[in-house]
Design a protein around this motif. Structure first.
Motif, PDB file in Angstrom:
ATOM      1  N   GLY A 157      81.129 131.874-106.509  1.00 33.25           N
ATOM      2  CA  GLY A 157      81.906 132.085-105.298  1.00 33.25           C
ATOM      3  C   GLY A 157      83.274 131.429-105.313  1.00 33.25           C
ATOM      4  O   GLY A 157      84.149 131.787-104.538  1.00 33.25           O
ATOM      5  N   THR A 158      83.467 130.460-106.203  1.00 32.83           N
ATOM      6  CA  THR A 158      84.762 129.786-106.314  1.00 32.83           C
ATOM      7  C   THR A 158      85.196 129.801-107.785  1.00 32.83           C
ATOM      8  O   THR A 158      84.413 130.136-108.673  1.00 32.83           O
ATOM      9  N   SER A 159      86.414 129.367-108.012  1.00 26.81           N
ATOM     10  CA  SER A 159      86.943 129.352-109.382  1.00 26.81           C
ATOM     11  C   SER A 159      86.469 128.142-110.194  1.00 26.81           C
ATOM     12  O   SER A 159      86.732 128.062-111.388  1.00 26.81           O
ATOM     13  N   THR A 160      85.750 127.233-109.562  1.00 29.23           N
ATOM     14  CA  THR A 160      85.388 125.964-110.204  1.00 29.23           C
ATOM     15  C   THR A 160      84.621 126.153-111.515  1.00 29.23           C
ATOM     16  O   THR A 160      84.921 125.486-112.514  1.00 29.23           O
ATOM     17  N   GLU A 161      83.631 127.038-111.534  1.00 32.30           N
ATOM     18  CA  GLU A 161      82.833 127.237-112.743  1.00 32.30           C
ATOM     19  C   GLU A 161      83.717 127.702-113.904  1.00 32.30           C
ATOM     20  O   GLU A 161      83.657 127.151-115.006  1.00 32.30           O
ATOM     21  N   ALA A 162      84.534 128.716-113.668  1.00 35.32           N
ATOM     22  CA  ALA A 162      85.412 129.230-114.722  1.00 35.32           C
ATOM     23  C   ALA A 162      86.415 128.177-115.182  1.00 35.32           C
ATOM     24  O   ALA A 162      86.680 128.040-116.382  1.00 35.32           O
ATOM     25  N   GLU A 163      86.951 127.419-114.251  1.00 41.41           N
ATOM     26  CA  GLU A 163      87.914 126.370-114.601  1.00 41.41           C
ATOM     27  C   GLU A 163      87.256 125.242-115.392  1.00 41.41           C
ATOM     28  O   GLU A 163      87.885 124.648-116.278  1.00 41.41           O
TER      29      GLU A 163
END
Length: 140
Positions: free
Chosen positions: A80-86
């Motif tokens: 749901g947020t960009s945190t995992e990809a980042e």
């Protein structure tokens, strides 16, 4: 050296480097695919490959002194947020910013970071971060 041979060497080296790093490997659940993910692959995953048709010789006067090969990583996450990809992006930096690649026929193949493009793909709902490195090494 034939492009197909260079491409295979690069493919195998990048895979081995990524697999040897437990933090990176575990962050994507071992889903590290060459150019295309299998249909229905769970996320997150990372694609990797090399732009063999885009490789170029770095010249000094009239003879090549090095080969410059673009290498890409594409991170896909449905979080749901960009945190995992980042976070995965950071692990790729940790591994590939400080490594050299051993390729038969090339010496001192190092990597330098190129452009990075983070996007949220509205049509799929995926976070996608595209990372480019340049592998630069002298022909042995």
């Amino acid at each position: 050296m034939a492009t197909s041979t260079l491409e295979r060497l690069l493919k195998n080296s990048i895979f081995a480097i990524a697999k040897a790093d437990a933090t990176l490997w575990n962050s994507i659940g071992g889903r590290f695919y060459y150019k295309k993910a299998p249909s229905g692959s769970a996320k997150p995953y990372t694609l990797y490959g090399g732009g063999m048709t885009l490789q170029r010789n770095v010249m000094a006067k009239s003879s090549p002194v090095a080969t410059d090969i673009p290498i890409y990583f594409d991170i896909y996450s449905d979080s749901g947020t960009s945190t995992e990809a980042e976070t995965i992006q950071g692990y790729i930096h940790d591994v590939f910013n400080s490594t050299s690649i051993s390729l038969t026929g090339y010496s001192n193949m190092g990597l330098r970071l190129g452009p990075e493009v983070p996007t949220f793909e509205e049509d799929t709902g995926f976070w996608h971060i595209s990372i480019t490195y340049y592998g630069i090494g002298a022909a042995a």
